[in-house]
Design an enzyme around this catalytic site. Structure first.
Site, PDB file in Angstrom:
ATOM      1  N   HIS A 182      83.795  24.412-122.583  1.00 25.32           N
ATOM      2  CA  HIS A 182      84.737  24.559-121.134  1.00 25.32           C
ATOM      3  C   HIS A 182      84.179  23.048-120.558  1.00 25.32           C
ATOM      4  CE1 HIS A 182      82.625  25.223-116.388  1.00 25.32           C
ATOM      5  NE2 HIS A 182      81.890  23.864-117.186  1.00 25.32           N
ATOM      6  N   GLU A 183      83.560  21.889-120.847  1.00 22.62           N
ATOM      7  CA  GLU A 183      83.278  20.516-120.775  1.00 22.62           C
ATOM      8  C   GLU A 183      84.734  19.613-120.776  1.00 22.62           C
ATOM      9  OE1 GLU A 183      81.047  19.389-118.448  1.00 22.62           O
ATOM     10  OE2 GLU A 183      79.664  21.216-118.849  1.00 22.62           O
ATOM     11  N   HIS A 207      87.056  20.794-118.795  1.00 27.37           N
ATOM     12  CA  HIS A 207      86.819  19.871-117.991  1.00 27.37           C
ATOM     13  C   HIS A 207      88.271  18.464-117.582  1.00 27.37           C
ATOM     14  CE1 HIS A 207      84.937  21.691-114.370  1.00 27.37           C
ATOM     15  NE2 HIS A 207      83.432  21.640-115.282  1.00 27.37           N
ATOM     16  N   GLU A 219      85.328  24.344-111.322  1.00 30.97           N
ATOM     17  CA  GLU A 219      84.268  25.370-112.417  1.00 30.97           C
ATOM     18  C   GLU A 219      84.943  27.018-112.908  1.00 30.97           C
ATOM     19  OE1 GLU A 219      81.885  24.498-113.991  1.00 30.97           O
ATOM     20  OE2 GLU A 219      82.025  22.061-112.560  1.00 30.97           O
TER      21      GLU A 219
END
Length: 307
Positions: A130-131, A134, A198
């Protein structure tokens, strides 16, 4: 949210920043506000990663660490088509994580000690993926600049409180309204950017690690932990809350103003809806990730040297 909409929001924030400057000092104030905004953005662009990591006292994790955190991050970065980011550990019991950096070549992923103690190896892979999403989407730079604008507008509004602004332009009531509405508008823009991104990072993170259910399970555990365990560094720096995978704030009354994340149950539902297209079996990427040396579930080891 596409980059065009993000650009529009950023332009609106710049106009709002200049508007507050105009109320305080007229045309000269607006020009000064624009100059200050430009200088702040340049400084933030080059120093955002170091600034945020220092705020949270993050310590670097070196290659070959005994828990395999660096190796796991490197493998997932390869899957994502990204340069290997720097990896940091934050000594706090609250499970959480964030990414920072101005671009993929100058990025960092930071995880908390509480995260390593709470998650399985698969769940940890989902969080790191997930990071990395980003970073790949260039969210880290956009969110940091937006947070900087929000803080600057709040600062200008406080100046209006002490110096009165140009009351002949809007009157005393207008000046008082601007003091409260300017920071609120800035926070709303920041919230809109963060919440939409998100969802996008959840989807891309599931693609990177190859299994949406890993991230869904991790989000549920992190949300439960973040709700009952304080993150003192985050409470001291609430403007960084939107960078975490789950909102780390809950200890103070003002924390609801920084609720920049969508509801966890909605994120989990979206990830579970993705699961059928990935199936229940492990693919080659999954097997590589599972083979990495990462923390076991609920390890109680204290923080120590990571080299």
């Amino acid at each position: 949210m596409g980059y065009i909409k993000t650009a529009v929001l950023m332009a609106a924030m710049t106009a709002l920043f200049m508007g507050v400057g105009y109320l305080i000092g007229g045309t000269g104030g607006a020009v000064l506000a624009l100059i200050v905004a430009a200088l702040m953005n340049v400084f933030t662009w080059w120093n955002s990663d170091r600034m945020v990591l220092r705020m949270h006292n993050a310590q670097p994790v070196t290659p070959g660490d005994r828990l395999g955190l660096h190796a796991l991050t490197a493998e997932l970065a390869k899957n994502a088509g990204l340069p290997e980011p720097k990896v940091y550990l934050i000594d706090t019991p609250q499970p959480n994580a964030f990414a920072t950096g101005r671009n993929p070549a100058n990025a960092a992923v930071a995880v908390t000690l509480g995260l390593l103690r709470s998650l399985t190896r698969e769940e940890l892979a989902g969080v790191i993926a997930h990071e990395l999403a980003h970073i790949r989407n260039h969210d880290t730079a956009i969110m940091t600049v937006t947070a900087t604008f929000a803080g600057a507008i709040s600062m200008l509004a406080n100046f209006a409180l002490f110096f009165g602004g140009s009351r002949e332009r809007l009157g005393l009531i207008g000046t008082l309204m601007m003091m409260f509405l300017a920071p609120m508008a800035a926070a709303l823009v920041q919230m809109a950017i963060s919440r939409t991104r998100e969802y996008a990072a959840d989807k891309a993170g599931a693609e990177i690690c190859g299994q949406p259910l890993w991230l869904a399970s991790a989000l549920e555990k992190i949300a439960m932990g973040a709700a009952r365990i304080d993150n003192h560094a985050a409470e001291r720096n609430p403007a960084t809350a939107h960078m975490f995978i789950i909102n780390p704030l809950h200890a103070h009354k003002h924390d609801s103003l920084f609720a920049t994340h969508p509801a966890t149950e909605n994120r989990v539902a979206a990830l579970r809806a993705m699961a059928p297209q990935y199936g229940r079996t492990s693919n080659a990427a999954d097997q590589q990730i599972s083979a990495s040396r990462v923390p076991k579930t609920k390890t109680r080891r204290r923080a120590g040297p990571w080299s």
